[in-house]
Design an enzyme around this catalytic site. Structure first.
Site, PDB file in Angstrom:
ATOM      1  N   HIS A  58       0.805  -1.223   0.000  1.00  0.00           N
ATOM      2  CA  HIS A  58       0.000   0.000   0.000  1.00  0.00           C
ATOM      3  C   HIS A  58       0.844   1.282   0.000  1.00  0.00           C
ATOM      4  CE1 HIS A  58      -3.603  -2.289   0.486  1.00  0.00           C
ATOM      5  NE2 HIS A  58      -3.302  -2.720   1.698  1.00  0.00           N
ATOM      6  N   ASP A  77      -3.098 -10.903  -1.724  1.00  0.00           N
ATOM      7  CA  ASP A  77      -3.603 -10.304  -0.498  1.00  0.00           C
ATOM      8  C   ASP A  77      -5.073  -9.950  -0.693  1.00  0.00           C
ATOM      9  OD1 ASP A  77      -2.050  -8.729   2.026  1.00  0.00           O
ATOM     10  OD2 ASP A  77      -4.004  -7.882   1.482  1.00  0.00           O
ATOM     11  N   HIS A 136      -6.528  -7.342   0.169  1.00  0.00           N
ATOM     12  CA  HIS A 136      -6.636  -5.926  -0.161  1.00  0.00           C
ATOM     13  C   HIS A 136      -5.912  -5.637  -1.481  1.00  0.00           C
ATOM     14  CE1 HIS A 136      -6.916  -6.188   4.275  1.00  0.00           C
ATOM     15  NE2 HIS A 136      -7.858  -5.291   4.120  1.00  0.00           N
ATOM     16  N   ASP A 148      -4.670 -12.857   4.348  1.00  0.00           N
ATOM     17  CA  ASP A 148      -5.864 -12.299   4.956  1.00  0.00           C
ATOM     18  C   ASP A 148      -7.152 -12.549   4.187  1.00  0.00           C
ATOM     19  OD1 ASP A 148      -4.785 -10.659   3.027  1.00  0.00           O
ATOM     20  OD2 ASP A 148      -4.753  -8.851   4.250  1.00  0.00           O
TER      21      ASP A 148
END
Length: 377
Positions: free
Chosen positions: A129, A164, A166, A253
């Site tokens: 990120h 991931d 995200h 995750d």
């Protein structure tokens, strides 16, 4: 060639505090588990990235802000850089800890580029990120993009695969104009989850148009639909894009037990994805692949998923049971009891919208490929 496992105790200094979900305890648990199992789990300590290497991706002003925050000298504009927030609180030594993680990914990239290793597992990082001028989502410096830039400097064409839960927004932003870096992210849709990006219309910019491929998945996606989507998209993309090397962010995750997201994967889906990515690297990049860690906020599941990854990369047989001594040592990290095997028990979920979820995922992957495939001819 043997698969190097990169780890240094300085990775554990990347610590936002005891209440923060991005905890170095995950790595402590993982490394101690690998050491307790009958596999060759010797770790290589890489050097930290230098300031100059960090600046191949990050703006000088941002790096200076991180350095100042590392000594408690917070600049007045600290929030403009995404620092001193709930997601990215500042801490003493933050710059050095973040550079240590970047050094691991960078060292792995160089081992691959110079032919010393085929595939590498970096036991940390995956800070996807972080943007050139700001921190975000637990990520200070973008180790993945720093590694990718090093591979590009050697003339290598890179396919970045992000599993991931995200969206890998920082990596996509860094390389959006580079036609020789494909960023492919499978993630829970940004309509429901941070960072709110990763829609199928995001396909790169300028000379890099066609270099970003996003597959936003519906909440409550289960193993079967996820694996169907993976097989529909990833092998096709790698074959058509023809990279020299894969860089893979292996966030854990998307597991059903993770508290920060809504996908419903089990360890069995992760294991299949890891084996397929290894096979695709063997078929398309002569085995060249750098794997990193990433998100994962339920320690029991996260550590087991990453231990599965290590076993597959080391080509080691899976253990029937986890060592009792390890389970006893880390039992305090479980809400109930730690799972005594690498794999979850077989289970099913009560998903009322299962058919709609599966249909939407098929439609999204189909539309994404229809939009981007003409750009690859």
């Amino acid at each position: 060639m043997p698969t190097p496992l990169l780890f240094d105790n300085t990775y554990l200094d990347y610590f936002f505090g005891p209440e923060h979900p991005f905890s170095p305890d995950r790595q402590r648990m993982l490394c101690s588990l690998l050491e307790a199992l009958p596999i060759d789990a010797s770790f290589t300590a890489p050097p930290p990235a230098t300031r100059e290497e960090v600046c191949t991706v990050h703006d000088e002003a941002f790096v200076e802000a991180v350095e100042r925050c590392s000594t408690g000298d917070l600049p007045a504009t600290v929030r403009d850089f995404g620092l001193n927030t709930a997601d990215v609180p500042t801490f003493d030594g933050m710059d050095a800890a973040a550079r240590a993680l970047c050094g691991g990914a960078l060292h792995g990239a160089r081992l691959i580029a110079n032919g010393t290793a085929g595939r590498v597992l970096q036991l940390g990082g995956g800070l996807h990120h972080a943007h050139p001028r700001r921190a975000s989502g637990f990520c200070v410096y973008n180790d993945l993009s720093i590694a990718i830039q090093a591979l590009r400097s050697e003339g290598m064409r890179v396919a970045y695969i992000d599993i991931d839960v995200h969206h890998g927004d920082g990596v996509q932003a860094v390389h959006a104009t580079d036609p020789d870096v494909l960023t492919l992210s499978l993630h829970e849709s940004g309509r429901y989850l941070f960072p709110g990006t990763g829609h199928i219309h995001e396909m790169g910019r300028g000379a890099g148009e066609g270099s970003a491929l996003n597959i936003p998945l519906e909440p409550f996606t289960e193993d079967e639909s996820y694996l169907e989507t993976f097989e529909r998209v990833v092998p096709f993309a790698i074959e058509r894009y023809a990279p020299d090397v894969l860089v893979v962010q292996c966030g854990a995750d998307a597991h059903f037990s993770d508290p920060l997201a809504d996908l419903l994967l089990t360890t069995h889906a992760y294991d299949t994805v890891f084996q397929r990515l290894i096979a695709l690297s063997e078929s398309h990049t002569e085995g060249r692949a750098l794997f990193t860690l990433g998100g994962g906020y339920q320690p029991d599941a996260t550590v087991r998923i990453w231990a599965l990854l290590a076993h597959r990369l080391l080509d080691a047989p899976l253990p029937t049971d986890l060592p009792t001594s390890w389970l006893d040592r880390w039992s305090h990290k479980a809400e109930g009891t730690l799972t005594p095997t690498l794999h979850d028990d077989e289970r099913s979920f009560q998903v009322e919208r299962r058919d709609a979820v599966e249909t939407q995922n098929r439609q999204v992957s189909k539309r994404a490929l229809e939009r981007i495939a003409p750009m690859w001819y």
